[in-house]
Design an enzyme around this catalytic site. Structure first.
Site, PDB file in Angstrom:
ATOM      1  CE  LYS A  16      -4.396   1.135   0.266  1.00 26.12           C
ATOM      2  NZ  LYS A  16      -5.594   0.386  -0.171  1.00 26.12           N
ATOM      3  CG  ASP A  46      -7.391   3.362  -0.714  1.00 29.34           C
ATOM      4  OD1 ASP A  46      -7.828   2.209  -0.640  1.00 29.34           O
ATOM      5  OD2 ASP A  46      -7.495   4.180   0.239  1.00 29.34           O
TER       6      ASP A  46
END
Ligand code: NDP
Ligand code: 2IT
Length: 448
Positions: free
Chosen positions: A126, A166
């Site tokens: 991430k 995201d």
């Protein structure tokens, strides 16, 4: 002290001031207790849990860029390459002022198990930045994305690490990031997913997280003797996940009546108008008050500290699709009090540990985000496959694979919960099923 408790204490001691990371680790380790304690000496000797909770690599960097006034701005950039046991690192980029290393670590940790649950060969990672795209011009967003990629490019690649979107990172940002990667590397490769359809993107990736959430919810209800058609749904968020969750819920015959953004929330008893919601949030990038201004059936409520927003509305099913820890114990009590019988997480870790426990003890069907929102990353993996074979599949082909993946995920976690004596505990089922594949791969690859 048990090995699980030892490792949790170590994570807290070694990662101070990262409460979201501690929370994500605590939830997973609690679920794994039964698996680990059955073979504790072997896991301890291999330090498997220490290796699982320490990222393989963290990249942290400076992002200087020039705003429209000629002022130089500086943001922090992160990429956490958490675990590559089952495939190249895969996971989104978040651009939001709240981003710090602890947030990215919690998201990267969750991603390991989520990606494993998809059944596809993707490891966990991430990244992101504390940059706030809100109120910025397209030129400022481009300048930021180019500067971000000017450092990130050296750490990623189609077979190394494949970022995606995201919060705060959608089609526009992915386009700017891809352009700069290609320019620096002089290489046209599937290094990012969520790309535009004219340059290697996959049909149905935009819809995938929200659609997948509903495919899984439908299956969870079906296996518990319930039908989604005719049910009233409370949704939070008004971004990529929320919009397509609302759309698919309507296609399945349910009625979503709420949505929210960072400034307020909507209650629309006639059902959310998706076309209007898209116009307000995707095209105009405006506040939800504009939705209410354009639709007489909708109430707009300004967000107020201490108030419980969409979770106070009477509903059968709740789908939190905004951000972490947005559904707390008080919200859970309000939902149960109003007769809500199912909660499926569209966001990552939107429900606090106390709220999760309360919902489960109250008999609410509860599916954790690492299972129910896995449709986004699963479809990203399908985009990687299409890029590798230099072909594009039809919408129907991708959508039917997505549907099958979500149904399989539910059955895998359901079976794992039964096998380990915790039937109906889908949190434990998801964590155990996700963990076992990664742990087996880690053991096979030796001490790395
Ligand atoms: P978007 O940026 O498209 O939308 C986020 C939505 O949540 C917006 O409505 C935003 O409000 C609201 N929001 C964000 N942060 C806060 C906050 N701190 N407080 C209140 N509201 C907030 O993001 P996504 O829809 O892509 O992501 C939503 C969630 O889903 C995140 O948890 C993400 O990690 C998760 N997720 C996303 C996937 C994807 O494929 N995109 C896949 C799996 C999970 P505003 O409109 O005012 O900005
Ligand atoms: O949280 C997530 O799974 C995402 N933001 C999507 C990640 C991806 O690589 O598509």
């Amino acid at each position: 002290m048990s090995y699980v408790d030892e490792v949790y204490d170590l994570v807290v001691a070694k990662n101070p001031a990262q409460p979201e990371f501690h929370q994500a680790v605590k939830e997973v380790l609690e679920s794994l207790r039964v698996v680990i304690e059955a073979d504790e000496d072997a896991y301890r000797k291999e330090a498997l849990l220490e290796r699982l909770t320490v990222p393989e690599r963290i990249v942290q960097f400076r992002i200087p860029w020039v705003d429209d006034k000629g002022q130089v701005q500086v943001n922090n950039g992160f990429r956490v390459q958490f675990n590559s046991a089952i495939g190249p690192y895969k996971g989104g980029l978040r651009f939001h002022p709240s981003v710090n290393l602890g947030i990215i670590k919690f998201l990267g940790f969750e991603q390991i198990f989520k990606n494993s649950l998809t059944g596809l060969p993707i490891g966990g990672g991430k990244g992101g930045s504390d940059f706030d795209p809100k109120g910025k011009s397209d030129r400022e967003v481009m300048a930021f994305c180019q500067s971000f990629m000017t450092e990130l490019y050296r750490h990623i690649g189609a077979d190394t690490d494949v970022p995606a979107g995201d919060i705060g990172v959608g089609g526009r940002e992915i386009g700017f990031l891809f352009g700069q990667y290609k320019r620096i590397r002089n290489q046209y490769e599937g290094v990012l997913t969520g790309k535009g359809l004219t340059y290697g993107g996959s049909l149905a990736r935009t819809e995938a997280t929200g659609y997948g959430l509903l495919y899984l919810t439908e299956e969870m209800l079906k296996c518990n003797g319930k039908d989604i058609a005719g049910k009233t749904i409370a949704v939070s968020g008004a971004g990529n996940v929320a919009i397509y969750a609302i759309q698919k819920a309507q296609q399945l015959g349910a009625k979503p009546v709420t949505c929210s953004d960072s400034t307020g929330w909507i209650y629309d008893p006639e059902g959310i108008d998706v076309a209007l919601l898209k116009e307000v949030k995707e095209v105009k990038r405006a506040r939800l008050s504009e939705y209410a201004a354009a639709r007489s059936s909708a109430e707009y409520h300004e967000k107020k500290a201490g108030e419980h927003g969409v979770w106070t509305v009477k509903c059968d099913i709740a789908l939190p699709c905004a951000t972490q820890n947005e559904l707390d114990l008080e919200d859970a009590k309000a939902l149960v009090g109003n007769g809500c019988f199912a909660v499926a997480e569209g966001a990552n870790m939107p429900t606090t540990l106390e709220a999760t426990e309360y919902l489960q003890k109250s008999g609410v069907l509860f599916c954790p985000g690492k299972a129910s929102n896995a449709g986004g990353v699963a479809t990203s993996a399908l985009e990687m496959s299409q890029n590798s074979e230099r072909l594009s599949w039809t919408f129907e082909e991708v959508d039917s694979k997505l549907q099958q993946i979500m149904v399989n995920i539910f059955h895998n976690l359901d079976e794992a919960s039964k096998k380990y004596g915790m039937e109906g505990d889908y949190v434990a089922g998801a964590n155990i099923a996700g963990f076992l594949k990664v742990a087996t791969a880690m053991k096979a690859q030796g001490i790395v």
